[in-house]
Design a protein around this motif. Sequence first.
Motif, PDB file in Angstrom:
ATOM      1  N   ARG A   1      18.742  14.416  82.290  1.00 56.20           N
ATOM      2  CA  ARG A   1      19.752  15.355  81.794  1.00 56.20           C
ATOM      3  C   ARG A   1      20.858  15.629  82.821  1.00 56.20           C
ATOM      4  O   ARG A   1      21.357  16.744  82.955  1.00 56.20           O
ATOM      5  CB  ARG A   1      19.092  16.664  81.357  1.00 56.20           C
TER       6      ARG A   1
ATOM      7  N   HIS B   1      18.517  10.736  75.622  1.00 55.37           N
ATOM      8  CA  HIS B   1      19.301  11.961  75.534  1.00 55.37           C
ATOM      9  C   HIS B   1      20.632  11.829  74.800  1.00 55.37           C
ATOM     10  O   HIS B   1      21.266  12.835  74.481  1.00 55.37           O
ATOM     11  CB  HIS B   1      19.575  12.497  76.949  1.00 55.37           C
ATOM     12  N   GLY B   2      21.081  10.608  74.531  1.00 51.75           N
ATOM     13  CA  GLY B   2      22.375  10.425  73.887  1.00 51.75           C
ATOM     14  C   GLY B   2      22.358  10.832  72.418  1.00 51.75           C
ATOM     15  O   GLY B   2      21.333  10.754  71.733  1.00 51.75           O
TER      16      GLY B   2
ATOM     17  N   VAL C   1      25.117  14.761  75.624  1.00 54.90           N
ATOM     18  CA  VAL C   1      25.906  13.556  75.874  1.00 54.90           C
ATOM     19  C   VAL C   1      26.135  12.884  74.522  1.00 54.90           C
ATOM     20  O   VAL C   1      25.191  12.403  73.894  1.00 54.90           O
ATOM     21  CB  VAL C   1      25.199  12.585  76.837  1.00 54.90           C
TER      22      VAL C   1
ATOM     23  N   THR D   1      23.673  18.372  82.199  1.00 56.90           N
ATOM     24  CA  THR D   1      24.071  18.636  80.819  1.00 56.90           C
ATOM     25  C   THR D   1      22.939  18.313  79.863  1.00 56.90           C
ATOM     26  O   THR D   1      22.123  17.427  80.117  1.00 56.90           O
ATOM     27  CB  THR D   1      25.321  17.813  80.436  1.00 56.90           C
TER      28      THR D   1
ATOM     29  N   ALA E   1      24.535  13.820  83.775  1.00 54.12           N
ATOM     30  CA  ALA E   1      25.534  12.788  83.495  1.00 54.12           C
ATOM     31  C   ALA E   1      26.177  12.361  84.808  1.00 54.12           C
ATOM     32  O   ALA E   1      26.831  13.163  85.478  1.00 54.12           O
ATOM     33  CB  ALA E   1      26.587  13.312  82.531  1.00 54.12           C
TER      34      ALA E   1
ATOM     35  N   ARG F   1      28.930  14.371  88.983  1.00 49.81           N
ATOM     36  CA  ARG F   1      27.611  14.579  88.384  1.00 49.81           C
ATOM     37  C   ARG F   1      27.633  15.905  87.627  1.00 49.81           C
ATOM     38  O   ARG F   1      28.030  16.933  88.181  1.00 49.81           O
ATOM     39  CB  ARG F   1      26.522  14.611  89.461  1.00 49.81           C
TER      40      ARG F   1
ATOM     41  N   LEU G   1      20.296   7.028  78.212  1.00 43.91           N
ATOM     42  CA  LEU G   1      21.110   7.125  77.003  1.00 43.91           C
ATOM     43  C   LEU G   1      20.251   7.145  75.742  1.00 43.91           C
ATOM     44  O   LEU G   1      20.496   7.933  74.827  1.00 43.91           O
ATOM     45  CB  LEU G   1      22.102   5.958  76.948  1.00 43.91           C
TER      46      LEU G   1
ATOM     47  N   SER H   1      24.906   6.950  84.117  1.00 41.16           N
ATOM     48  CA  SER H   1      23.537   7.387  83.854  1.00 41.16           C
ATOM     49  C   SER H   1      23.550   8.777  83.233  1.00 41.16           C
ATOM     50  O   SER H   1      24.470   9.569  83.491  1.00 41.16           O
ATOM     51  CB  SER H   1      22.718   7.416  85.152  1.00 41.16           C
ATOM     52  N   CYS H   2      22.569   9.032  82.393  1.00 41.57           N
ATOM     53  CA  CYS H   2      22.347  10.402  81.927  1.00 41.57           C
ATOM     54  C   CYS H   2      20.858  10.715  81.957  1.00 41.57           C
ATOM     55  O   CYS H   2      20.363  11.522  81.174  1.00 41.57           O
ATOM     56  CB  CYS H   2      22.946  10.621  80.530  1.00 41.57           C
TER      57      CYS H   2
ATOM     58  N   LEU I   1      30.389   6.209  82.059  1.00 40.57           N
ATOM     59  CA  LEU I   1      29.110   6.885  82.222  1.00 40.57           C
ATOM     60  C   LEU I   1      28.120   5.886  82.800  1.00 40.57           C
ATOM     61  O   LEU I   1      27.881   4.827  82.219  1.00 40.57           O
ATOM     62  CB  LEU I   1      28.603   7.398  80.866  1.00 40.57           C
TER      63      LEU I   1
END
Length: 459
Positions: free
Chosen positions: A256, A136-137, A271, A268, A258, A265, A133, A252-253, A250
């Motif tokens: 890349r 990449h969040g 996020v 992406t 999600a 899954r 997160l 895990s991301c 959510l």
Amino acid sequence: MVKERARILVVGGGYVGMYTALRLQRRLKRELDRDEVEITVVTPDPYMTYQPFLPEAAAGAISPRHVVVPLRRVLARCRVLIGEATAVDHAKRTATVTTLATEEEGTGGQRLSYDELVLAPGSVSRTLPIPGLADHGIGFKTVEEAIGLRNHVIEQMDIASSTRDPAIRDAALTFVFVGGGFAGVEALGELEDMARYAARYYHNVQPEDMKWILVEASDRILPEVGEEMGRYTVTELRRRNIDVRLHTRLESCADRVAVLSDGARFPTRTVVWTAGVKPHPVLAASDLPRNGRGRLKCTPELSVDGSTHAWAAGDAAAVPDVTAEEPGRECAPNAQHAVRQAKVLADNIVHSLRGEPLETYAHAYAGSVASLGLHKGVAHVYGRKLKGYPAWFMHRAYHLSRVPTVNRKARVLAEWTLAGLFKREIVSLGSLEHPRAEFELAAGGKPSQDPGHNPKGSS
């Protein structure tokens, strides 16, 4: 007449901070002229952001500069100090503030003394220790994040249009929003609407190629507009092929991808995290009493409970709701209450300085409105439920009436009028986020930017 010279320190330049300082500036005009009162506003940004307009700014319906109000212009009689309050010692009537100057000097902050304290730093995003997160969040709480997200979405469409790799294309066209409150639903609705419109200018990207996913841990979205309107919103979003997943989290991301609690899954590159807020850290760094949720315990007069000369409102304050039928209920931490609380708070400071009785804050919640994109919305106001175009129109009318200053009202109205006459502007200006990147490359330096970001603003 103020009994003696008073130094008023306002921590925060949001709804409560700006409106409190503005009303104090008007109510204490004579005292300010006589140097009997000094008002200092400490804020990390030189502007107040009208957050309900962030989704429309992200969609390009409103210019970013019209979503913010310059504090130095509005608070001409106040001292505006750009910095961050890191600690408050109310027993000694001092606050520790870090500014750009103190960082350059390496002094660790300066101490400001005060006689009256208004603690209104707002809130910060509430995050969870989810793998990936932090890397990449994308948040959606500031105008910078809103415009950055707009640029990012258009850049993902550019990637999808130019790649021959189906995996990269699929990840670029998958957009995951976490949080079913106002921020998440409105941001998703406006950006999906914008992306759907933008797709007509791409020869190989169709609206149905994009995946828009809304993840909400509870059993409904937009609880503020009521259960019935919440169900309608879910139906409306799903009708637009938006994947709404309730009772889902959510997990895990990382890398890349999600990963959701229901086992799904989604590769992406987008996020967006809008899953709530928490009190500003400066509250914990003060000696003022807080409740179990970390907010300041306040009285109905908006003073901090048990602490004289300390005041609070908005997100930072737990204010008793004297209009509620249930005892012990608190006012919701939203803009509707914050703006009205600021007025009473400022008046009570004036009353306190002049030795007059204090007022009690009492306001029954009027309801809520939410936009789901152009000409689409939901509303539950004074018991009446609206949806579609009427709700969208009410959303715009209400927030136009609430955005500060006549200047901003006129500019926003002009932009909406022009947007109705001409086509949307669909352009990514990602290079604005890293303006020196291209020059650094030309000069042989290493660009200080995200590794995957192209200096020209188009990945």
